[in-house]
Design an enzyme around this catalytic site. Structure first.
Site, PDB file in Angstrom:
ATOM      1  N   TYR A 108      39.815  -4.876 -77.092  1.00 32.69           N
ATOM      2  CA  TYR A 108      40.272  -4.692 -75.712  1.00 32.69           C
ATOM      3  C   TYR A 108      39.205  -5.187 -74.744  1.00 32.69           C
ATOM      4  O   TYR A 108      38.012  -4.908 -74.914  1.00 32.69           O
ATOM      5  CB  TYR A 108      40.537  -3.202 -75.440  1.00 32.69           C
ATOM      6  CG  TYR A 108      40.871  -2.941 -73.993  1.00 32.69           C
ATOM      7  CD1 TYR A 108      42.190  -2.953 -73.553  1.00 32.69           C
ATOM      8  CD2 TYR A 108      39.858  -2.726 -73.049  1.00 32.69           C
ATOM      9  CE1 TYR A 108      42.494  -2.754 -72.214  1.00 32.69           C
ATOM     10  CE2 TYR A 108      40.160  -2.527 -71.714  1.00 32.69           C
ATOM     11  CZ  TYR A 108      41.480  -2.540 -71.306  1.00 32.69           C
ATOM     12  OH  TYR A 108      41.777  -2.368 -69.985  1.00 32.69           O
ATOM     13  N   GLU A 196      43.505  -7.852 -67.729  1.00 34.39           N
ATOM     14  CA  GLU A 196      43.422  -7.084 -68.967  1.00 34.39           C
ATOM     15  C   GLU A 196      43.901  -7.918 -70.144  1.00 34.39           C
ATOM     16  O   GLU A 196      44.982  -8.494 -70.085  1.00 34.39           O
ATOM     17  CB  GLU A 196      44.295  -5.828 -68.816  1.00 34.39           C
ATOM     18  CG  GLU A 196      44.086  -4.819 -69.909  1.00 34.39           C
ATOM     19  CD  GLU A 196      44.937  -3.576 -69.676  1.00 34.39           C
ATOM     20  OE1 GLU A 196      44.366  -2.494 -69.461  1.00 34.39           O
ATOM     21  OE2 GLU A 196      46.176  -3.695 -69.714  1.00 34.39           O
TER      22      GLU A 196
END
Ligand code: GDP
Ligand code: MN
Length: 388
Positions: A108, A196
């Site tokens: 991530y 993101e």
């Protein structure tokens, strides 16, 4: 403003963030043709603004162009329900078809503005591919957060720390630093409010790749980016919020039953709190802002009323720069143009409040006029209960 994954990937690619090759399709035939061009196995991905598409059945790994066509025909037109859409789902209009990746690890990487620190914060975690909010809540130690000084920008030691936190080794560290730097550059250059990559994957052959991409943009900076403004997809936004934005009004859709018209964000918050406190909840709130005139109030009221969830309306205006008599005139005009058969409670305070109330009482329309905030909230909640 939000954009689709495929649009974010196109932008990121221009900033040297590695993304899989692919193409966007609005028909199964187009999806088949793209899969054929790409060759080998591909992934067919629903394009909606919400995340969680994988779990909702909006992402399919396929072996050949024919399967890509079948997957696309399943996905295009479906009402995709994810934890971010609400129970009715979001209609899928297009799919992104990309080269499938052999995944070794899912990581991530995200950049957001941390308002408590007044700095951009880059977050890196080895717990990628899953709901990062959950990781943050249950195992926050699995996320490294690095705050970026606004004057200096991202420094190379920070990028290296983040790359190490992703568990990268050897040549992957260099790739990771380049990836993080490229994402940061894209963020700054396009005035993002959020970027993101979840998951950022390490492929079986050891390369880093943005498998998913989410970019939100700062609405106040969109005037600097005509090309990004063009990417807006109003089908993905709440219809009433879109209409409100056309009139430069701020409207937020909520899930209760009281329509709230207010001026100013602070009063909006207070109004919502007190409606809840009195035993109901807001269906929406519409902020008519500071320099309100009759026309704006009229449009605001019309938009508010076209929300089918609204069972009663609370108009709560504090007249500072806005004059209460103008608001009252706008409401009376809007109501005489519309057929309204739901209860309306009005509270006006401040500049020309008396005149405003007078205008309302002189009209032949039905209102409940309340003086205090508590009284207004109780009256509207009673009206909702009466209507039910
Ligand atoms: P989201 O569910 O909306 O966040 O969509 P993502 O693009 O993040 O995809 C969800 C999951 O699908 C990823 O975490 C991967 O596990 C899987 N996935 C997506 N693309 C590929 C691919 O090319 N190969 C493989 N094996 N899995 C993929
Ligand atoms: Mn994702």
């Amino acid at each position: 403003m939000k954009i689709h994954e495929y649009q974010a990937k196109e932008i990121l690619k221009a900033f040297n963030v590695p993304v899989p090759n692919g193409g966007v399709a609005t028909t199964p035939e187009e999806a088949e043709a793209i899969a054929k061009d790409l060759g080998g196995t591909t992934v067919v991905k629903a394009q909606i603004h919400a995340g969680g598409r994988g779990k909702g059945g909006g992402i399919k790994l396929v072996q050949n162009p024919k399967e890509a066509r079948v997957a696309a025909s399943d996905i295009i037109g479906m009402d995709l329900v994810t934890h971010q859409t609400g129970p009715e789902g979001q209609k899928v209009k297009q799919v992104w078809v990309e080269e499938a990746t052999d995944i070794d690890r899912e990581l991530y990487l995200g950049i957001v503005l941390d308002r408590s620190q007044s700095r951009l914060t880059i977050m890196a975690s080895q717990a990628g591919g899953i709901d990062i909010e959950e990781v943050a809540a249950s195992t926050p130690e699995k996320i490294l957060k690095v705050a970026i000084h606004p004057g200096i920008g991202l420094q190379s030691f920070q990028a290296r720390r983040l790359a190490l936190a992703l568990g990268l080794e050897g040549d992957q560290i260099r790739q990771g630093v380049a990836f993080i730097t490229a994402l940061y550059n894209a963020f700054i250059a396009t005035d993002c409010s959020l970027a993101e990559i979840n998951p950022l994957v390490v492929s079986k052959d050891g390369n880093l790749l943005a498998l998913d991409a989410k970019m939100n943009f700062d609405d106040n900076a969109l005037y600097r980016h005509a090309d990004i403004q063009e990417l807006r997809d109003t089908d993905e936004e709440d219809a009433l919020e879109v209409e409100a934005s056309e009139f430069d009004l701020n409207s937020i859709k909520l899930d209760g039953e009281v329509g709230c018209m207010v001026n100013g964000a602070g009063l909006a918050m207070a109004t919502m709190d007190i409606v809840k406190h009195a035993g109901s909840s807001p269906a929406n709130f519409l902020d008519v802002g500071g320099g309100t005139n009759v026309e704006r109030v009229k449009n605001a009221f019309r938009i508010l009323m076209s929300d089918g969830d609204v069972k009663a309306v609370l108009i709560n205006i504090f007249g500072g720069i806005v004059r209460c008599d103008r608001v009252a005139e706008g409401v009376v005009q809007a109501l005489s143009d519309l057929t309204v058969n739901i209860p309306i409670v009005i509270r006006l305070q401040g500049t020309n409040a008396k005149e405003g109330v007078q205008i309302l009482q002189n009209s032949d329309l039905e209102f409940t006029v309340a003086l205090g905030l508590k009284e207004a909230a109780e009256a509207v909640v009673e009206a909702v209960k009466g209507a039910a």
